[in-house]
Scaffold this active site. Structure first.
Site, short mmCIF file in Angstrom:
data_model
loop_
_atom_site.label_atom_id
_atom_site.label_comp_id
_atom_site.label_asym_id
_atom_site.label_seq_id
_atom_site.Cartn_x
_atom_site.Cartn_y
_atom_site.Cartn_z
N GLU A 117 -9.14 -11.74 -7.88
CA GLU A 117 -7.59 -11.67 -7.35
C GLU A 117 -7.09 -12.84 -6.67
O GLU A 117 -6.15 -12.72 -6.00
CB GLU A 117 -7.58 -10.31 -6.61
CG GLU A 117 -8.58 -10.12 -5.63
CD GLU A 117 -8.49 -8.75 -5.00
OE1 GLU A 117 -7.43 -8.24 -5.07
OE2 GLU A 117 -9.50 -8.46 -4.12
N HIS A 148 0.74 -1.13 -0.16
CA HIS A 148 0.17 0.07 -0.02
C HIS A 148 0.81 1.08 0.02
O HIS A 148 0.13 2.36 -0.45
CB HIS A 148 -0.94 0.09 1.15
CG HIS A 148 -0.31 -0.04 2.54
ND1 HIS A 148 -0.46 -1.26 3.23
CD2 HIS A 148 0.44 0.86 3.13
CE1 HIS A 148 0.07 -0.86 4.38
NE2 HIS A 148 0.66 0.53 4.42
N CYS A 164 -7.40 -3.96 -12.49
CA CYS A 164 -7.03 -2.86 -11.91
C CYS A 164 -5.88 -2.93 -11.25
O CYS A 164 -5.36 -2.24 -10.25
CB CYS A 164 -8.00 -2.35 -11.11
SG CYS A 164 -8.76 -3.41 -10.06
N ASP A 169 -2.80 -8.74 -6.01
CA ASP A 169 -3.15 -10.04 -5.17
C ASP A 169 -2.97 -11.35 -5.75
O ASP A 169 -2.59 -12.27 -5.14
CB ASP A 169 -4.63 -10.02 -4.48
CG ASP A 169 -4.12 -9.17 -3.21
OD1 ASP A 169 -3.37 -8.97 -2.50
OD2 ASP A 169 -5.25 -7.87 -3.06
C1 PEP Z 1 -5.20 -5.97 -6.76
O1 PEP Z 1 -5.08 -6.89 -5.86
O2 PEP Z 1 -4.55 -6.16 -7.86
C2 PEP Z 1 -5.84 -4.68 -6.38
C3 PEP Z 1 -6.02 -3.74 -7.30
O3 PEP Z 1 -6.19 -4.48 -5.04
P1 PEP Z 1 -5.25 -3.80 -3.98
O4 PEP Z 1 -3.90 -3.40 -4.54
O5 PEP Z 1 -6.05 -2.96 -3.16
O6 PEP Z 1 -5.15 -5.08 -3.10
MG MG Z 2 -6.21 -6.81 -3.82
#
Ligand code: PEP
Ligand code: MG
Length: 583
Positions: A433, A191, A504, A457
């Site tokens: 994911e 994050h 995404c 993920d």
């Molecule tokens: C992902 O896991 O690719 C995603 C877009 O969600 P996050 O990065 O918030 O886990």
């Molecule tokens: Mg994710």
């Protein structure tokens, strides 16, 4: 000058003095109070102590269930200590006699008690020092309603240096004078990295135990493209940093020229570009970069704003703000994805023994239905102001999807009962994911309105590699053929069922990956606004049939190295001026 190597996590080059944040650093305020303020100060303490007690009691219950009475005993001891009349009397007496703020009194008493214990030769008593420290930190964090020092009061631009940063630290520093980030932990999709890119702060993460040699005030150059940190740089290195900053500005200006050009490949095939955002204000940058909508609003970051937890009304206002900023373009709001590395004790999402495989995202929401329903109502209400889509994170089975949809119907009924107009056909899709979801994507595609592939993920769970652990970062490979097969399976199954499939995950922001994904049939690419134009330039110069040919080549390859080398070569051929090559 010394050079440290880490993971290039957010592009750009910056030079500024270091501000070193120690692991356990809570900048405890210290100030005198008047005698008449003592009761108010004590009431502040009691509120914070009660929150800390509830937190520990919940930890105790959960530990008891998961690990048994022996493990939970430590929390019983903490609860006893927090209610110990001697401890409470000591604090109250000092508050009245020294007339300083309660945070100062707690820290002084802690130091004194730990000091006393250290002089007794009894190992079990000495172990109590750690308990006292823990309790004091817990109460202090509630008193101060944050865990990081107040970075907004810094008098100069700094590079923030830390072991790791919490989501709440990142949200707080957005408003301060932090210009770059260096951490020991973390990886490209942790994050910290995602938010650093969102806030356009150069970042080098995953330096391991390299920070002990850096002190606050040391001049640093952070090279977020090359993954280098220069400690006490010489004149030449500083000159290079300035030149790199100028080059980045020139590249951004050149890319800005394609903002209004259509999103079509060189042979006229359409593709959709959207932005990922974490806080509502980012929607403006998405609009400015020409995003065709918001492909992922990571709504959990609303819950990490310092101070409090937003209820339905406040969430509704935040979602509406994004919807209005995007002026009719679609906005996909992902429901709460907490847990894992995004712990939020205020909501009951705690640090677990195995957090990434634990009680997070949709699992948490299906258990805490009041929290989930409030969020769903807020999203449904915001949908009255534009094109809103709901996205569910971490779906692992069709059963979870059915349960979530039942709750969505309930939230819709509740909205109507309260007099809100709610559309019947709001699209509800899921993130793919977890490998199980990719493998079941033919079945899930019959239930969901759309798929969005979360490669951050998906890579983590396919490769069994913690995405934030720098020691195993070498295995975290979105180009690994196993990950690519799951992506292909998801795209094929989504398309066969006639639902849109996007991505995404951060992979979509890499032009080399975008070439492959286009060839595999992906329709929608969502990424941080700062990456949009680079990917757009690449995709506009690509011929779709050639991309499909490249994808077929890649599907026959056996290693991520091979895939990466092949795609980089293809991208270089399309973009001779290197403006769409990922740093
Ligand atoms: C992902 O896991 O690719 C995603 C877009 O969600 P996050 O990065 O918030 O886990
Ligand atoms: Mg994710």
């Amino acid at each position: 000058m010394r050079e440290l190597r880490g993971i290039p996590a957010s592009p750009g080059v910056v030079s500024a003095p270091a501000f070193v944040l120690k692991e356990d650093d809570i900048a405890v305020p210290s100030y005198p109070i008047e005698a008449k303020a003592v009761p108010g100060e004590w009431a502040r303490f009691e509120t914070a102590a009660e929150k800390a007690r509830l937190e520990v009691a919940e930890l105790r219950d959960r530990t008891l269930k998961a690990a048994g009475a022996d493990q939970a005993a430590i929390f019983d001891a903490h609860l006893l200590m927090m209610s110990d009349p001697e401890f409470l009397e000591s604090l109250q007496e000092r508050l009245g006699s020294t007339l300083r703020n309660i945070e100062r009194i707690i820290v002084d008493l802690e130091t004194e008690l730990v000091d006393k214990l250290s002089r007794i030769e009894d190992a079990s008593l000495q172990a109590r020092s750690a308990d006292i420290h823990d309790i004091s930190r817990r109460i202090l964090s509630h008193l101060m309603e944050r865990t990081a020092p107040d970075l907004s009061t810094l008098g100069e631009d700094v590079v923030l240096v830390a072991h790791d940063l919490l989501p709440s630290d990142m949200i707080a520093l957005k408003k301060g004078r932090v210009r770059g980030i260096v951490t020991e932990a973390g990886g490209k999709t942790s994050h910290v990295a995602i938010l650093a890119r969102a806030f356009e702060l150069p970042a080098v993460l995953g330096l391991g135990k390299a920070l002990s040699g850096i002190s606050s005030g040391d001049i640093l150059v952070v090279d977020g493209d090359g993954g280098r940190v220069l400690l006490q740089p010489d004149a030449e290195a500083l000159k290079d940093a300035t030149a790199a900053q100028a080059a980045a500005r020139a590249a951004a200006m050149s890319l800005a020229q394609i903002i209004d050009l259509p999103s079509l490949t060189s042979d006229g095939q359409p593709f959709i570009l959207k932005a990922n955002i974490e806080v509502p204000e980012e929607a403006e940058a998405a609009w400015d970069h020409g995003a065709g909508g918001i492909g992922l609003f990571r709504s959990e970051f609303l819950f990490f704003q310092p101070g409090h937890i937003p209820g339905e009304e406040e969430q509704y206002r935040a979602y509406r703000q994004v919807v209005e900023t995007m002026k009719g373009r679609p906005v996909t709001i992902r429901t709460l994805d907490i847990g894992g590395d995004k712990v939020l004790p205020e909501l009951g999402a705690l640090d677990e023994k195995n957090p990434l495989l634990g009680w997070r995202a949709i699992r948490f929401c299906l258990a805490k239905q009041d929290v989930f329903l409030a969020q769903l109502r807020a999203i449904l209400r915001a949908a009255a102001h534009g094109d809103v889509r709901i996205m569910l994170p971490m779906i692992a089975s069709a059963d979870e999807l059915d349960q979530a949809f039942d709750l969505l119907h309930q939230a819709r009924r509740e909205c109507k009962q309260r007099g809100y107009e709610v559309s019947e056909d709001i699209k509800a899709g899921i993130m793919i994911e977890i490998p199980a979801a990719a493998l079941m994507s033919d079945i899930l595609a019959r239930k969901a309105d759309f798929f969005s592939i979360g490669t951050n993920d998906l890579t983590q769970y396919t490769m069994a590699v913690d995405r934030g652990n720098e020691r195993v970062a070498y295995l975290y490979e979105p180009f690994n053929p196993a990950v690519i097969r799951l992506i292909k399976m998801t795209i094929d199954n989504g398309r066969a069922a006639g639902i849109p499939v996007g991505m995404c995950g951060e992979m979509a922001a890499d032009p080399a990956a975008a070439l492959l994904l286009l060839g595999l049939g992906l329709e929608e690419f969502s990424m941080s606004s700062a990456s949009l134009l680079r990917v757009k330039r690449l995709l506009r110069s690509v011929n779709k049939a050639e991309a499909e040919k490249a994808a077929r080549e890649v599907l026959g390859m056996s290693s991520s190295k091979e895939v990466s080398a092949y795609l980089s070569e293809r991208v270089a051929a399309y973009c001779r001026d290197s403006s769409c090559i990922a740093p």
